[in-house]
Design an enzyme around this catalytic site. Sequence first.
Site, PDB file in Angstrom:
ATOM      1  N   ARG A   1       2.978  -4.897  -4.523  1.00  0.00           N
ATOM      2  CA  ARG A   1       4.230  -4.445  -3.899  1.00  0.00           C
ATOM      3  C   ARG A   1       4.175  -4.820  -2.416  1.00  0.00           C
ATOM      4  O   ARG A   1       3.111  -4.768  -1.795  1.00  0.00           O
ATOM      5  CB  ARG A   1       4.371  -2.920  -4.019  1.00  0.00           C
ATOM      6  CG  ARG A   1       5.693  -2.417  -3.473  1.00  0.00           C
ATOM      7  CD  ARG A   1       5.761  -0.899  -3.356  1.00  0.00           C
ATOM      8  NE  ARG A   1       7.065  -0.516  -2.817  1.00  0.00           N
ATOM      9  CZ  ARG A   1       7.309   0.642  -2.234  1.00  0.00           C
ATOM     10  NH1 ARG A   1       6.360   1.554  -2.123  1.00  0.00           N
ATOM     11  NH2 ARG A   1       8.521   0.906  -1.764  1.00  0.00           N
ATOM     12  N   HIS A   2       5.338  -5.195  -1.863  1.00  0.00           N
ATOM     13  CA  HIS A   2       5.405  -5.528  -0.433  1.00  0.00           C
ATOM     14  C   HIS A   2       4.836  -4.390   0.418  1.00  0.00           C
ATOM     15  O   HIS A   2       4.777  -3.238  -0.008  1.00  0.00           O
ATOM     16  CB  HIS A   2       6.856  -5.800  -0.043  1.00  0.00           C
ATOM     17  CG  HIS A   2       7.753  -4.628  -0.329  1.00  0.00           C
ATOM     18  ND1 HIS A   2       7.783  -3.520   0.484  1.00  0.00           N
ATOM     19  CD2 HIS A   2       8.593  -4.372  -1.356  1.00  0.00           C
ATOM     20  CE1 HIS A   2       8.623  -2.640  -0.040  1.00  0.00           C
ATOM     21  NE2 HIS A   2       9.118  -3.121  -1.149  1.00  0.00           N
ATOM     22  N   GLY A   3       4.452  -4.708   1.639  1.00  0.00           N
ATOM     23  CA  GLY A   3       3.925  -3.701   2.566  1.00  0.00           C
ATOM     24  C   GLY A   3       5.031  -2.828   3.147  1.00  0.00           C
ATOM     25  O   GLY A   3       6.199  -2.914   2.744  1.00  0.00           O
TER      26      GLY A   3
END
Length: 502
Positions: free
Chosen positions: A103-105
């Site tokens: 998942r993106h940061g």
Amino acid sequence: MALAPAPALRGPNRTMLRGPSILLGASVAPAAVLAAALLSSLACCSLQEPGDPVVSGLSPYFGTKTRYEDANPGLLPDPEAPRRDPELLEGTCTPVQLVALIRHGTRYPTAKQIGKLRQLHGLLQARGPGGGRVGAVGGRDLGAALAGWPLWYADWMDGQLVEKGRQDMRQLALRLASLFPSLFSRENYGRLRLVTSSKHRCVDSGAAFLQGLWQHYHPGLPPPDVADMECGPPRVNDKLMRFFDHCEKFLTEVERNATALYHVEAFKTGPEMQSILKKVAATLQVPVSDLNADLIQVAFFTCSFDLAIKGVKSPWCDVFDIDDAKILEYLNDLKQYWKRGYGYTINSRSSCTLFQDIFQHLDKATEQKQRSQPISSPVILQFGHAETLLPLLSLMGYFKDKEPLTAYNYKEQMHRMFRSGHIVPYASNLIFMLYHCENAKTPKEEFQVQMLLNEKVLPFAHSQETVSLYEDLKDHYKDILQSCHTSKECELPKMNGTSDEL
Ligand SMILES: *[C@@H]1O[C@H](CO)[C@@H](O)[C@H](O)[C@H]1NC(C)=O
Ligand SMILES: *[C@@H]1O[C@H](CO)[C@@H](O)[C@H](O)[C@H]1NC(C)=O
């Protein structure tokens, strides 16, 4: 609070790659890079002392807005040091392939959330000075403090990755590269395969991950532009990483269906939320009729955003106590449950293509290994969303509670397994590790698999074991592997006005 130029000079190599200077090309003079790094480290330290993270008692309840380090407190002392789960295979087994869903940061609020925050902020400012009776709440007017607290989110930010989010990715890359040195070897760098959702925050997360790897290979050298890296920029594939946008049945029955999230709406007007609404209205001294569950939720999220993005403990956190936070966490989990989890079968079935894609990579690697060929893709990194990970985990049977989460069983679900803050914080990652093992007792070679969620070994849903023979795993999921086809699953039942004459 120290402005700390000394630590920045002590480790210029590390510091240089931390700040926004990472985006500067290799052509920039080192002095300029160092200066930029110093400036950025000053900017950072005026808000937060490194190694002295700001914490909030509400942090465990931020759901999908949880910081990775709050879900993984072991990382706090040194976020770049690998954390080796003792259950991780070693010895007679060698890693063959790593397939990671990431998942993106940490990201900015979306424009929609910013709009609601502005509405709430406006409400507080409209009270005017003294709108609240001074001394109403423990001798201080929290409403006035909030009205004066800067609203630093603007529409352009709309869900984009923040600098902290790039750091999440660089640090994850450093830890994984140290944990699996043979897979992330310098020689394999050109064979890395990156796939991403088209959203900025995911594309940028992939790029930041690569920059972290660059830092691993060339400590001290500023990274080149992602486009010039050997493995090239991440390839966009929304059919894989945003399968939910491409599934007609999901869109019709859940996403665009006003009644599909019935339990979420019912909980918003239920007794638990009503008591928070009344309490917050009294605390902020605004009419309760001006508030609603969405505004309360955005106030709660603003506490999480200020903490994750700015590293500050915001007065928005003072609006809530732990019991409120647990209720607001449940509201967030309810939505994930009905929209991405077990609430509807189509939520998870829409991820079959992604599931099969992962096993195709693993199959190919086992074949190549058996033929003593080089593994064409030893590392596959796929960047997506909480909405990518939750359906896949549900498809595989993880975090399934006996009873569904509803508007009416908040108390019974206090100890639920489906807690999105534990499963999909920012930068959360699900890793499939394929190993080749020599079995000393029999001449037979074996392929074994382990799964890691957020760098901790995730016991298999079917056996509760921490490792599985690859063949056994495929056997357990054979129905999905053989007969779940996204195109068929996502087809809508034929709506043909003349069909009843058949
Ligand atoms: C919308 O959701 C409700 C509740 O699950 C369901 O009964 C209904 O059939 C759905 N509507 C459509 C158009 O799919
Ligand atoms: C419904 O099905 C019939 C028979 O297959 C077909 O002739 C007709 O065109 C269809 N109508 C619509 C609206 O799709």
